[in-house]
Write a protein that holds these residues in place. Structure first.
Motif, PDB file in Angstrom:
ATOM      1  N   GLN A 290      56.503  92.555  28.028  1.00  0.00           N
ATOM      2  CA  GLN A 290      55.433  92.725  27.060  1.00  0.00           C
ATOM      3  C   GLN A 290      54.146  92.115  27.605  1.00  0.00           C
ATOM      4  O   GLN A 290      54.175  91.088  28.288  1.00  0.00           O
ATOM      5  CB  GLN A 290      55.787  92.053  25.738  1.00  0.00           C
ATOM      6  CG  GLN A 290      56.939  92.715  24.987  1.00  0.00           C
ATOM      7  CD  GLN A 290      57.275  91.980  23.714  1.00  0.00           C
ATOM      8  OE1 GLN A 290      56.599  91.024  23.347  1.00  0.00           O
ATOM      9  NE2 GLN A 290      58.324  92.399  23.037  1.00  0.00           N
ATOM     10  N   ALA A 291      53.024  92.729  27.298  1.00  0.00           N
ATOM     11  CA  ALA A 291      51.739  92.167  27.682  1.00  0.00           C
ATOM     12  C   ALA A 291      51.531  90.839  26.969  1.00  0.00           C
ATOM     13  O   ALA A 291      51.990  90.630  25.847  1.00  0.00           O
ATOM     14  CB  ALA A 291      50.609  93.130  27.324  1.00  0.00           C
ATOM     15  N   VAL A 292      50.814  89.936  27.610  1.00  0.00           N
ATOM     16  CA  VAL A 292      50.600  88.605  27.047  1.00  0.00           C
ATOM     17  C   VAL A 292      49.905  88.696  25.699  1.00  0.00           C
ATOM     18  O   VAL A 292      50.260  88.012  24.745  1.00  0.00           O
ATOM     19  CB  VAL A 292      49.782  87.738  28.026  1.00  0.00           C
ATOM     20  CG1 VAL A 292      49.394  86.412  27.376  1.00  0.00           C
ATOM     21  CG2 VAL A 292      50.573  87.483  29.290  1.00  0.00           C
ATOM     22  N   ASP A 293      48.902  89.565  25.565  1.00  0.00           N
ATOM     23  CA  ASP A 293      48.174  89.690  24.311  1.00  0.00           C
ATOM     24  C   ASP A 293      49.104  90.118  23.184  1.00  0.00           C
ATOM     25  O   ASP A 293      48.996  89.643  22.061  1.00  0.00           O
ATOM     26  CB  ASP A 293      47.036  90.690  24.452  1.00  0.00           C
ATOM     27  CG  ASP A 293      45.911  90.152  25.322  1.00  0.00           C
ATOM     28  OD1 ASP A 293      45.104  90.962  25.792  1.00  0.00           O
ATOM     29  OD2 ASP A 293      45.872  88.926  25.534  1.00  0.00           O
ATOM     30  N   ALA A 294      50.032  91.023  23.488  1.00  0.00           N
ATOM     31  CA  ALA A 294      50.968  91.481  22.468  1.00  0.00           C
ATOM     32  C   ALA A 294      51.866  90.341  22.010  1.00  0.00           C
ATOM     33  O   ALA A 294      52.165  90.190  20.824  1.00  0.00           O
ATOM     34  CB  ALA A 294      51.807  92.637  22.998  1.00  0.00           C
ATOM     35  N   GLN A 295      52.277  89.486  22.926  1.00  0.00           N
ATOM     36  CA  GLN A 295      53.107  88.344  22.561  1.00  0.00           C
ATOM     37  C   GLN A 295      52.334  87.377  21.674  1.00  0.00           C
ATOM     38  O   GLN A 295      52.842  86.877  20.678  1.00  0.00           O
ATOM     39  CB  GLN A 295      53.586  87.629  23.824  1.00  0.00           C
ATOM     40  CG  GLN A 295      54.581  88.434  24.653  1.00  0.00           C
ATOM     41  CD  GLN A 295      55.101  87.628  25.841  1.00  0.00           C
ATOM     42  OE1 GLN A 295      55.189  86.417  25.777  1.00  0.00           O
ATOM     43  NE2 GLN A 295      55.433  88.320  26.900  1.00  0.00           N
TER      44      GLN A 295
ATOM     45  N   ARG B 118      71.910  89.450  31.031  1.00  0.00           N
ATOM     46  CA  ARG B 118      71.922  90.112  29.733  1.00  0.00           C
ATOM     47  C   ARG B 118      70.541  90.711  29.481  1.00  0.00           C
ATOM     48  O   ARG B 118      69.765  90.234  28.646  1.00  0.00           O
ATOM     49  CB  ARG B 118      72.283  89.116  28.630  1.00  0.00           C
ATOM     50  CG  ARG B 118      73.676  88.518  28.745  1.00  0.00           C
ATOM     51  CD  ARG B 118      74.783  89.543  28.596  1.00  0.00           C
ATOM     52  NE  ARG B 118      74.724  90.196  27.308  1.00  0.00           N
ATOM     53  CZ  ARG B 118      75.237  89.707  26.177  1.00  0.00           C
ATOM     54  NH1 ARG B 118      75.857  88.524  26.185  1.00  0.00           N
ATOM     55  NH2 ARG B 118      75.148  90.371  25.049  1.00  0.00           N
ATOM     56  N   PRO B 119      70.177  91.771  30.209  1.00  0.00           N
ATOM     57  CA  PRO B 119      68.811  92.315  30.135  1.00  0.00           C
ATOM     58  C   PRO B 119      68.415  92.827  28.761  1.00  0.00           C
ATOM     59  O   PRO B 119      67.220  92.945  28.472  1.00  0.00           O
ATOM     60  CB  PRO B 119      68.826  93.445  31.179  1.00  0.00           C
ATOM     61  CG  PRO B 119      70.254  93.759  31.401  1.00  0.00           C
ATOM     62  CD  PRO B 119      71.003  92.490  31.196  1.00  0.00           C
ATOM     63  N   GLU B 120      69.397  93.113  27.891  1.00  0.00           N
ATOM     64  CA  GLU B 120      69.045  93.583  26.562  1.00  0.00           C
ATOM     65  C   GLU B 120      68.296  92.525  25.755  1.00  0.00           C
ATOM     66  O   GLU B 120      67.667  92.831  24.734  1.00  0.00           O
ATOM     67  CB  GLU B 120      70.301  94.032  25.809  1.00  0.00           C
ATOM     68  CG  GLU B 120      71.315  92.942  25.513  1.00  0.00           C
ATOM     69  CD  GLU B 120      72.358  92.776  26.608  1.00  0.00           C
ATOM     70  OE1 GLU B 120      73.467  92.295  26.287  1.00  0.00           O
ATOM     71  OE2 GLU B 120      72.065  93.113  27.779  1.00  0.00           O
ATOM     72  N   PHE B 121      68.338  91.268  26.221  1.00  0.00           N
ATOM     73  CA  PHE B 121      67.635  90.193  25.534  1.00  0.00           C
ATOM     74  C   PHE B 121      66.334  89.786  26.237  1.00  0.00           C
ATOM     75  O   PHE B 121      65.702  88.815  25.828  1.00  0.00           O
ATOM     76  CB  PHE B 121      68.546  88.962  25.411  1.00  0.00           C
ATOM     77  CG  PHE B 121      69.735  89.183  24.526  1.00  0.00           C
ATOM     78  CD1 PHE B 121      69.604  89.195  23.142  1.00  0.00           C
ATOM     79  CD2 PHE B 121      70.987  89.404  25.069  1.00  0.00           C
ATOM     80  CE1 PHE B 121      70.706  89.395  22.319  1.00  0.00           C
ATOM     81  CE2 PHE B 121      72.096  89.607  24.262  1.00  0.00           C
ATOM     82  CZ  PHE B 121      71.950  89.610  22.877  1.00  0.00           C
ATOM     83  N   TYR B 122      65.944  90.530  27.265  1.00  0.00           N
ATOM     84  CA  TYR B 122      64.802  90.124  28.071  1.00  0.00           C
ATOM     85  C   TYR B 122      63.539  90.928  27.773  1.00  0.00           C
ATOM     86  O   TYR B 122      62.596  90.929  28.569  1.00  0.00           O
ATOM     87  CB  TYR B 122      65.112  90.278  29.566  1.00  0.00           C
ATOM     88  CG  TYR B 122      66.341  89.547  30.059  1.00  0.00           C
ATOM     89  CD1 TYR B 122      66.896  88.473  29.366  1.00  0.00           C
ATOM     90  CD2 TYR B 122      66.948  89.936  31.253  1.00  0.00           C
ATOM     91  CE1 TYR B 122      68.026  87.819  29.831  1.00  0.00           C
ATOM     92  CE2 TYR B 122      68.072  89.284  31.727  1.00  0.00           C
ATOM     93  CZ  TYR B 122      68.614  88.222  31.006  1.00  0.00           C
ATOM     94  OH  TYR B 122      69.737  87.584  31.488  1.00  0.00           O
ATOM     95  N   GLY B 123      63.487  91.619  26.663  1.00  0.00           N
ATOM     96  CA  GLY B 123      62.377  92.527  26.397  1.00  0.00           C
ATOM     97  C   GLY B 123      61.008  91.887  26.485  1.00  0.00           C
ATOM     98  O   GLY B 123      60.044  92.513  26.941  1.00  0.00           O
ATOM     99  N   LYS B 124      60.884  90.632  26.059  1.00  0.00           N
ATOM    100  CA  LYS B 124      59.573  89.990  26.052  1.00  0.00           C
ATOM    101  C   LYS B 124      58.994  89.816  27.456  1.00  0.00           C
ATOM    102  O   LYS B 124      57.780  89.653  27.615  1.00  0.00           O
ATOM    103  CB  LYS B 124      59.659  88.631  25.355  1.00  0.00           C
ATOM    104  CG  LYS B 124      59.841  88.747  23.841  1.00  0.00           C
ATOM    105  CD  LYS B 124      59.765  87.380  23.177  1.00  0.00           C
ATOM    106  CE  LYS B 124      59.898  87.523  21.657  1.00  0.00           C
ATOM    107  NZ  LYS B 124      59.812  86.206  20.979  1.00  0.00           N
TER     108      LYS B 124
END
Length: 300
Positions: free
Chosen positions: A289-294, A280-286
């Protein structure tokens, strides 16, 4: 397809000596009467031979310049000799080396056959260890290469190097690109001795493919390498492995049709899984994401 996984010592900063060692291993893999082999392979020539990371050059360099002095370009005569041997013995070979390209320095893995260089991967994930402290980060996407084997037809092989396999994402990228086999050359030291028992079966299970982890042995500039190479089949089944840090060559049969079929029917009709179709790649966005952004998002 018969796969051979070479667990070898390496001569530090001596490409010519390592070439001689590699040619001996290739000849052994080609000899149907070799005897004493480890694994499930029958006595016939191996078609895919996987060697460790930095097999031709060594790994524990103390500076970028020291490594550059030993690094090889892909047009080096050493590769010409390997290509000739691969053609003579009808083999596909993956092998690690330090690659010089202009003023760039990469930790690379080349795939060779009798027709020449079939692919070259440059290590993307770099630990603060050995020569990886000084090389440039790989600049090429993870790719699956379609090769023609001598006896088993076409095969799709993905290349990766050591620390790459500690991240599930690039191995999944190779799987999604159609890899039936992932060839991983490594230099796992004794400090990472848990990795050989955990990572190869996990990555082969996650992606339902063959995973070949060729680790080196011996010592180099204060580091001792743990061996424990393996060949794992789809679903993490260990087909051949080393339990120590001695030189050896492992063999295993690979039925590539199994790796191509991602639908696993454990109980037909009532227990069926497909680790690719069920994503379900639509839920894998994080994940991207760059670690700093998270971290910033969590703080907010």
């Amino acid at each position: 397809m018969l796969i051979a996984c070479v667990q070898s010592d390496v001569s530090f900063a001596q490409p010519a000596a390592n070439l001689s060692r590699v040619l001996v291993w290739m000849q052994k893999a080609a000899d149907p009467d070799r005897g004493g082999e480890s694994g499930s392979g029958k006595s016939r020539p191996a078609e895919l031979i996987v060697f460790p990371e930095c097999m031709l050059t060594g790994y524990t360099f103390d500076s970028r310049q020291q490594a550059l002095d030993v690094a090889l370009e892909l047009n080096d005569p050493i590769f010409g000799q390997l290509i000739h041997a691969a053609g003579q013995w009808r083999q596909i070979v993956t092998i690690g080396f330090l690659e010089r390209s202009g003023d760039k320095l990469y930790n690379s893995a080349a795939m060779l056959g009798g027709s020449g260089v079939l692919g070259c991967y440059r290590k993307i994930h770099l630990p603060a260890l050995g020569v990886d402290r000084f090389v440039d980060r790989g600049d090429r996407d993870y790719q699956t290469h379609v090769v023609q084997t001598a006896r088993s037809g076409s095969a799709r092989i993905g290349l990766a190097i050591c620390y790459d396999a500690s991240f599930p994402e690039p191995m999944r990228v190779l799987g999604l690109a159609g890899a039936e086999v992932i060839a991983l050359g490594t230099n796992w030291p004794n400090e990472g001795i848990r990795t050989p028992s955990i990572v190869p079966p996990a990555r082969s299970m996650e992606n339902h493919l063959y995973f070949v982890a060729a680790n080196r042995v011996g010592s180099e500039n204060g580091f001792q390498f743990c061996g424990r190479s393996s060949i794992c089949g789809p679903d993490g089944v260990v087909l051949a492995k080393s339990d120590d840090d001695q030189e050896t060559i492992l063999f295993a049969e690979a039925d590539l049709a199994i790796a191509r079929n991602k639908t696993i029917q454990r109980t037909p009709g009532t227990h069926v899984i497909d680790r690719f179709a069920d994503r379900r790649p639509e839920f894998y966005g994080k994940i991207v994401q760059a670690v700093d952004a998270q971290n910033a998002q969590q703080e907010r």
